[in-house]
Design an enzyme around this catalytic site. Structure first.
Site, short mmCIF file in Angstrom:
data_model
loop_
_atom_site.label_atom_id
_atom_site.label_comp_id
_atom_site.label_asym_id
_atom_site.label_seq_id
_atom_site.Cartn_x
_atom_site.Cartn_y
_atom_site.Cartn_z
N GLU A 1 -7.24 -5.31 -1.92
CA GLU A 1 -7.01 -3.86 -1.90
C GLU A 1 -8.16 -3.07 -2.51
O GLU A 1 -8.56 -2.03 -2.00
CB GLU A 1 -5.71 -3.50 -2.62
N HIS B 1 7.94 -3.90 -6.35
CA HIS B 1 7.83 -3.40 -4.97
C HIS B 1 8.71 -2.17 -4.75
O HIS B 1 9.07 -1.86 -3.62
CB HIS B 1 8.27 -4.46 -3.97
#
Lengths: 323, 329
Positions: free
Chosen positions: A59, A128
Site C-alpha cells: 500500500e 477491518h
C-alpha cells in the site's frame, strides 16, 4: 434507474475513465477479481490492464506511485481494500499528496482519489471495521468525502476524480447493497455541499455515511412518536458545509450529532462546535452526540451491534432531548 | 564505456566550476547557520558534489529528478545553478524557488524537471516509480531519477518500490548516494550487508556501484544506466559511494565521529580529485581553479544581494490561498 451503491461506484469509475484517458484505477485485486468489494468489476475487460492496474500488497509504495503519476498529470483512483489499511498509506497521503500543492507554491497539484470501504457491521472485527476518517480531517490539503447513498456516491466520486486535489473517499460497507435512483451517464455532486435527506422541524440529526441511513430510519420511527426530525447528511466532511448545518439547526433549534467513530477526539466534537458557533443562540437544549463506544470493534455480533449507534438508540436520544 | 572523455573540453572544465558553485553555496550556508541566519534547518551536501554534478550532467532535459532533503546540489545542478532562488527559498522569501513555502528540504521546480524533493527519508522513491509510470503510460521519452541516501535503503517503501518498478518495467533510475551516515548512524552498523546495490539485484533490477567522488565515473555510470533504461525500458539502480563532510543538519555536533575519522575523506575531496583529472587532461591548472573559486564565491555573494533586495515573504493570506488548488477539470 435503481442501482446499488456498489454499482454506482463502478458507474462513476466507468464514466470518469471513459471521458478522460488520464484516469487509471490502481489497487490490490482491482483487475479480474473486481476489487475487494467488487467495485471495479468489469473495468479491466473494458479498459485493459494498463488502466486497471493490479498491485502487489504494498500500500505504501503503490499509493506513493499514485502521488508520482498524479504530480505528472494522471488521475489515479487508488483502492485501499479496507480503510483500516490507509494507515499504510499515511506517508504518501499526509506528507506528500496533501502538501505538494502548498510546498510548491501552487505549481504542482496531486489529482488523486483514495477510495476505501469503512465501518463496522460486517463481523470483520477490529482491524477491518474502523472509522478512520477522523484522522484525515486534521490535514489541510486533503478533501474528505463520505457519501451515504448510491446517487451521491456516483456524483461525488466523479467530482472527486475531476478535482485537482487529493481526496479521501470513504465508502461504507453497509451501504454497498443499498439501492437508489442513479441516472445514467456523468453527473456531479458539488464537493462541500451537505444534503438534507429528510426535512423536519423539531431536531436536526447531523451525520454522514451509514449513520445517515440509521438517522433516516430513526426519523421514520420518530414520526410515529409525533416528532419531526430533519436529517442533514454531510456527504463532504472537509470542506464542511457549515451554512446548511447552521440553517437547519436555526430552524429546528435542536441538534443531535451521530458518528460511527467514537466521539472522543473525533469529528463530532468539531461538528458540535460548528453548531454552537453558528446557531448556538437559537438552541432550545444542549447539543448531544452519539458515537461508537470507546473500544475497538468487537467480532461478536451482539457486541458489535451494541457498540455502534443505530436507529433505536438515535430515536431514544432524540426523545430524551425533546422530553 | 568512457562516455565522459568524449565530452568537449569546455564541458568538462565547466564541471569544476559547477562543483565549486555548490561548494561555495554550501560553505556560505554553513557559515550563515552559525549566525542563525535561517529560520529552519538544512542539510548540506559538501563532499558529495561529484555525485550530483556528474549524475545530472548525464541526464537529458526530458528526464525528471525526484530528490530528497539533502538536495541543494541536485537542485543547483538541475536548475542552471540558480543560487538566487535556492538562497531566497532558504530565507523564506517570495523570490524563492517555492516562494518560501517549501524551504530547504522541499524544493521543486517542475519547469526544469526537478519535480520535487521530500523531507521524508525514502518518501520520494515510490513517487519516482509513479513518475516513471506516467512516462511509460504516455510513451514519453525520458526517465525518472530518484535520489536518496543509505538511510532510505532501509525503509520498507524503498524496497517495495524496487519490487513495483521491476514488476511494472518502468523507466526509473534509483540513485542511492551512500554518504556513510544516516543522521548519526554509520551504514556499517545500520545497513545489513552494506552493499546496498545488491539489494536491487534481488528484485531483478540491474544494479551497480560507483565511486561517487569520481565525477567522470559517476557520469559514465549514469550514462550507461540511462542508456539501459531507455533502450530496455527497465529500472536500474546505482549506489554512489561518497562522504558527507558536514553533520546531518545544522544542529549536528558530530559526536559520533572524530576529525581523525574525517581526515582521509576530506583528503579525497571530490573537487580536488577532479582538478587532478583535469590537470592530467591538460584542461585546467591551479590558476583556473582560483578563477572558478572566485567566480563561484561571487555568484553566491550576488545571490545574497538578491535576497537582501527581496520584497519579503508571502503574506499569510497568500499562503492560505495555496493550500488546495480547488480547480476541477
Amino acid at each position: 434507474m435503481k442501482k446499488t451503491y456498489l454499482q454506482a461506484v463502478t458507474d462513476a469509475l466507468d464514466c470518469a475513465m471513459g471521458s478522460d484517458p488520464n484516469v487509471v484505477v490502481m489497487g490490490e485485486d482491482v483487475g479480474v477479481y473486481g476489487g475487494g468489494m467488487g467495485a471495479t468489476r468489469g473495468l479491466v475487460e473494458k479498459y485493459s490492464s494498463s488502466r486497471v492496474i493490479d498491485t502487489p500488497i504494498s500500500e505504501t509504495a503503490f499509493t506513493g506511485a499514485a502521488v508520482g503519476c498524479a504530480l505528472m498529470g494522471m488521475r489515479p483512483v487508488v483502492e485501499i481494500i479496507f480503510s483500516d489499511f490507509t494507515s499504510l498509506t499515511a506517508d504518501p497521503v499526509i506528507n506528500h499528496a496533501a502538501k505538494y500543492h502548498f510546498m510548491s507554491a501552487g505549481t504542482l497539484s496531486v489529482p488523486m482519489v483514495i477510495r476505501t470501504p469503512m465501518g463496522a457491521g460486517t463481523g470483520a472485527a477490529a482491524q477491518h471495521s474502523q472509522s478512520v476518517e477522523n484522522m484525515y480531517l486534521n490535514v489541510p490539503g486533503l478533501v474528505v468525502l463520505a457519501p451515504s447513498d448510491a446517487y451521491d456516491a456516483k456524483g461525488l466520486l466523479i467530482s472527486a476524480i475531476e478535482l485537482d486535489d487529493p481526496v479521501m473517499f470513504f465508502e461504507h460497507k453497509k451501504c454497498y447493497p443499498m439501492s437508489s435512483d442513479v441516472p445514467e451517464g456523468s453527473y456531479r455532486i458539488p464537493i462541500g455541499k451537505a444534503d438534507i435527506k429528510k426535512q423536519g422541524s423539531d431536531i436536526s440529526i447531523i451525520s454522514y455515511s451509514y449513520m445517515s441511513c440509521a438517522a433516516l430510519e430513526a426519523a421514520a420511527l420518530l414520526e410515529e412518536d409525533g416528532i419531526s426530525a430533519e436529517v442533514v447528511d454531510l456527504r463532504s466532511l472537509r470542506p464542511l458545509d457549515t451554512q446548511t448545518i447552521a440553517e437547519s439547526v436555526g430552524r429546528t433549534r435542536r441538534a443531535l450529532i451521530v458518528t460511527e467513530a467514537p466521539v472522543f477526539g473525533g469529528f463530532s466534537g468539531e461538528l458540535e462546535s460548528v453548531v454552537y458557533e453558528t446557531a448556538g443562540s437559537s438552541l432550545l437544549c444542549p447539543v448531544r452526540r452519539l458515537g461508537g463506544e470507546e473500544m475497538p470493534v468487537a467480532y461478536s455480533e451482539s457486541i458489535e451491534a451494541q457498540q455502534i449507534p443505530d436507529a433505536q438508540r438515535i430515536r431514544k436520544t432524540v426523545k430524551e432531548m425533546l422530553s | 564505456m568512457d562516455h565522459f572523455s568524449r565530452l568537449e573540453g569546455t564541458v568538462r572544465t565547466r564541471q569544476l566550476r559547477n562543483m565549486l558553485i555548490i561548494r561555495k553555496c554550501e560553505e556560505t550556508i554553513d557559515r550563515l547557520n552559525t549566525e542563525n541566519a535561517f529560520h529552519g534547518t538544512n542539510h548540506l551536501c559538501m563532499g558529495q558534489e561529484a555525485s550530483c554534478v556528474g549524475a545530472v550532467l548525464a541526464l537529458g532535459d526530458e528526464d525528471w529528478i525526484i530528490s530528497n532533503h539533502r538536495g541543494h546540489g541536485f537542485y543547483l545542478a538541475r536548475c542552471s545553478y540558480d543560487v538566487n532562488r535556492l538562497l531566497a527559498e532558504m530565507f523564506g522569501l517570495r523570490e524563492g524557488a517555492c516562494m518560501g513555502l517549501g524551504g530547504s528540504m522541499h524544493i521543486s521546480d517542475a519547469d526544469r524537471h526537478y519535480l520535487c524533493s521530500t523531507g521524508v527519508v525514502a518518501g520520494g522513491v515510490p513517487i519516482s516509480v509513479g513518475v516513471a509510470m506516467d512516462l511509460k503510460y504516455h510513451s514519453l521519452p525520458g526517465i525518472a531519477v530518484s535520489t536518496f541516501g543509505d538511510g532510505a535503503s532501509n525503509q520498507g517503501m524503498a524496497l517495495e518500490s524496487l519490487n513495483l518498478a521491476s514488476l511494472w518495467e518502468v523507466p526509473v533510475l534509483f540513485y542511492c548516494e551512500n554518504n556513510r551516515y544516516a543522521v548519526s548512524s554509520p551504514s556499517e552498523r545500520f545497513v545489513a550487508n552494506t552493499t546496498i546495490w545488491e539489494r536491487a539485484a534481488g528484485f531483478g533490477i540491474r544494479s551497480m556501484k560507483v565511486d561517487g567522488n569520481d565525477l567522470p565515473a559517476v557520469y559514465n555510470a549514469v550514462s550507461q544506466a540511462r542508456e539501459y533504461i531507455t533502450t530496455e525500458r527497465r529500472p536500474c539502480f546505482i549506489e554512489a559511494e561518497t562522504y558527507r563532510f558536514n553533520g546531518h543538519s545544522r544542529s549536528d555536533k558530530l559526536l559520533y565521529r572524530s576529525p581523525q575519522d574525517e581526515e582521509p575523506h576530506r583528503n579525497a575531496d571530490p573537487i580536488l580529485r577532479y582538478l587532478d583529472y583535469l590537470k592530467n587532461e591538460s584542461l585546467a591548472d591551479d590558476a583556473l581553479m582560483d578563477q572558478y573559486s572566485r567566480e563561484a564565491q561571487q555568484l553566491v555573494q550576488e545571490a545574497l544581494g538578491f535576497c537582501e533586495a527581496s520584497s519579503g515573504p508571502l503574506t499569510l493570506e497568500e499562503a492560505l490561498s495555496l493550500v488546495r488548488s480547488g480547480v476541477s477539470r
